[in-house]
Design an enzyme around this catalytic site. Structure first.
Site, short mmCIF file in Angstrom:
data_model
loop_
_atom_site.label_atom_id
_atom_site.label_comp_id
_atom_site.label_asym_id
_atom_site.label_seq_id
_atom_site.Cartn_x
_atom_site.Cartn_y
_atom_site.Cartn_z
N SER A 220 0.85 -1.19 0.00
CA SER A 220 0.00 0.00 0.00
C SER A 220 0.88 1.24 0.00
O SER A 220 1.89 1.29 0.69
CB SER A 220 -0.95 -0.01 1.19
OG SER A 220 -0.25 0.09 2.41
N GLY A 222 -0.29 4.65 0.33
CA GLY A 222 -1.02 5.85 0.74
C GLY A 222 -1.75 6.48 -0.43
O GLY A 222 -2.50 5.81 -1.13
N GLY A 225 -2.10 4.82 -3.95
CA GLY A 225 -2.83 3.57 -4.15
C GLY A 225 -2.07 2.36 -3.67
O GLY A 225 -1.51 2.35 -2.58
N GLY A 251 -4.92 1.00 5.77
CA GLY A 251 -4.26 -0.24 5.36
C GLY A 251 -5.06 -1.47 5.79
O GLY A 251 -5.12 -2.47 5.07
N ASP A 252 -5.69 -1.36 6.95
CA ASP A 252 -6.52 -2.47 7.44
C ASP A 252 -7.76 -2.61 6.56
O ASP A 252 -8.16 -3.73 6.21
CB ASP A 252 -6.93 -2.22 8.90
CG ASP A 252 -5.72 -1.96 9.80
OD1 ASP A 252 -4.65 -2.51 9.51
OD2 ASP A 252 -5.86 -1.19 10.77
N1 LIG Z 1 -4.62 10.20 0.80
C1 LIG Z 1 -5.08 9.08 0.25
N2 LIG Z 1 -5.71 9.12 -0.94
C2 LIG Z 1 -6.19 8.00 -1.52
N3 LIG Z 1 -6.11 6.77 -0.98
C3 LIG Z 1 -5.49 6.67 0.18
C4 LIG Z 1 -4.94 7.80 0.87
N4 LIG Z 1 -4.38 7.36 2.01
C5 LIG Z 1 -4.58 6.03 2.03
N5 LIG Z 1 -5.25 5.61 0.94
C6 LIG Z 1 -5.66 4.25 0.61
O1 LIG Z 1 -5.50 3.43 1.75
C7 LIG Z 1 -4.54 2.41 1.49
C8 LIG Z 1 -3.68 2.14 2.71
O2 LIG Z 1 -2.98 3.29 3.07
P1 LIG Z 1 -1.52 3.26 3.67
O3 LIG Z 1 -0.56 2.83 2.64
O4 LIG Z 1 -1.32 4.59 4.31
O5 LIG Z 1 -1.68 2.09 4.77
P2 LIG Z 1 -0.99 1.82 6.17
O6 LIG Z 1 0.17 2.74 6.39
O7 LIG Z 1 -0.75 0.37 6.28
O8 LIG Z 1 -2.18 2.22 7.18
P3 LIG Z 1 -2.57 1.59 8.60
O9 LIG Z 1 -1.47 0.66 9.02
O10 LIG Z 1 -2.75 2.78 9.50
O11 LIG Z 1 -3.87 0.89 8.39
C9 LIG Z 1 -3.75 2.88 0.27
O12 LIG Z 1 -3.25 1.77 -0.44
C10 LIG Z 1 -4.80 3.64 -0.49
O13 LIG Z 1 -5.61 2.73 -1.23
MG LIG Z 2 -0.44 -0.75 8.04
#
Ligand SMILES: Nc1ncnc2c1ncn2[C@@H]1O[C@H](COP(=O)(O)OP(=O)(O)OP(=O)(O)O)[C@@H](O)[C@H]1O
Ligand SMILES: [Mg+2]
Length: 314
Positions: A220, A222, A225, A251-252
């Protein structure tokens, strides 16, 4: 049916104050309590979409009872494992400008008997399940190889396993060849030792990670995508978020959506992105419900724009 395991869950209290002042007595303008923990989030997201899920978690102390009650109130089936130490309480202090100060407890130190009971409860709950999602940090007292052992034990039962964790717990889990891992950008860089600045570098790191064992890597990124790397190749997709309100737990939600969407291939990626984007549009670690999803806003790209510089998280 999907089982989630959260070895170190929490009870999360969010308190709003006009201003945080060290050493002062502050009056809260509002406060709320939510169940916390990555596997707990995955189960909440699944159940909100009508997918049967059970959350396995150690539940000790008054906080453990409170966590169980909060989840029961949401209709989340849990398999609580009694432990001597109390479930951790995390406190977030929120100021009007959106600044959040977090005070997170460490959580209990699990004994080896308690750790064994947690694995047993997971194997029990996983009977007949399609997937087990093992998520989050490991409590004190639990060896870094915990998730690796769990993957081995579940493979013997014919259950697929997704692991979402970081650091040593992730590095060791790879050797056991889990069916899926879901690192974010930082976790991808940390576990591979590679720089992840562009989309191409993210793909390279995800492929390097996959070569160390996991069947599928869902990385992932952020606002950029996610990248799916499996035996058929590499797919990048993203989803529009007009007003990001809180990517905590996104991410969850992404992982829950991927499994609800079939657990493999571009269709599951598209579903995952819809759930992740919806979570990023909701405040705090709120999990999306079906009416929060905008599937029209998801784009799965034909080719990977390798030179694209990844956006910093807002
Ligand atoms: N600003 C954003 N715009 C569009 N999609 C987002 C955004 N932030 C997060 N996402 C979506 O959420 C997904 C997961 O985000 P991220 O990569 O931040 O996960 P993470 O750091 O594992 O989060 P967590 O561990 O807090 O659940 C991304 O792959 C994307 O699909
Ligand atoms: Mg995570």
């Amino acid at each position: 049916m999907i089982v989630t395991l959260t070895p170190n869950p929490s009870v999360d209290r969010t308190i709003e104050v006009p201003q945080l002042v060290r050493g002062a007595v502050l009056r809260a303008t509002s406060s709320r309590v939510d169940p916390g923990g990555k596997g707990v989030n995955v189960a909440r997201a699944l159940i909100a979409h009508g997918v049967t899920a059970t959350a396995v978690l150690p539940a000790g102390g008054a906080e453990g009872a409170q966590l169980a009650a909060l989840l029961a109130a949401e209709g989340i089936g849990i398999a609580p494992v009694p432990v001597a130490g109390a479930v951790r309480a995390n406190v977030s202090v929120v100021e009007p400008d959106g600044t959040v100060t977090k005070l997170n407890e460490q959580g209990p130190d699990l004994s080896s008997d308690e750790t064994t009971a947690l694995v047993r409860a997971t194997l029990e709950a996983a009977r007949g399940a399609e997937w087990v999602v093992a998520s989050g940090s490991l409590p004190r007292g639990v060896a870094a190889a915990f998730y690796a052992h769990l993957v081995d034990a579940l493979r013997d039962e014919g259950v697929r396993v997704a692991v979402d964790t970081s650091g040593q717990a992730l590095a060791v889990a790879l050797d056991a060849r889990p069916d899926l891992v879901k690192p974010n950008r930082e976790e991808l860089a940390e576990v591979t030792g590679l720089t992840v600045r562009t989309l191409g570098e993210a793909v390279d790191a995800a492929q390097a990670l996959r070569s160390r064992g996991p069947v599928t890597v869902l990385a992932s990124l952020g606002p950029d995508g996610a990248v799916l790397v499996d035996d058929t190749g590499v797919t990048h997709g993203e989803a529009r978020v007009d007003t990001p309100r809180g990517a905590v737990g996104a991410g969850d939600a992404l992982l829950a959506g991927f499994l609800a969407g079939g657990g493999k291939g571009p269709d599951a990626l598209a579903e995952a992105l819809a759930w992740g984007a919806a979570a990023a549009s909701l405040p705090g670690s709120h999990m999306p419900t079906p009416h929060d999803l905008d599937r029209e806003g998801v784009r799965i790209h034909d080719h990977v724009e390798t030179d694209r510089v990844l956006q910093e998280r807002s």
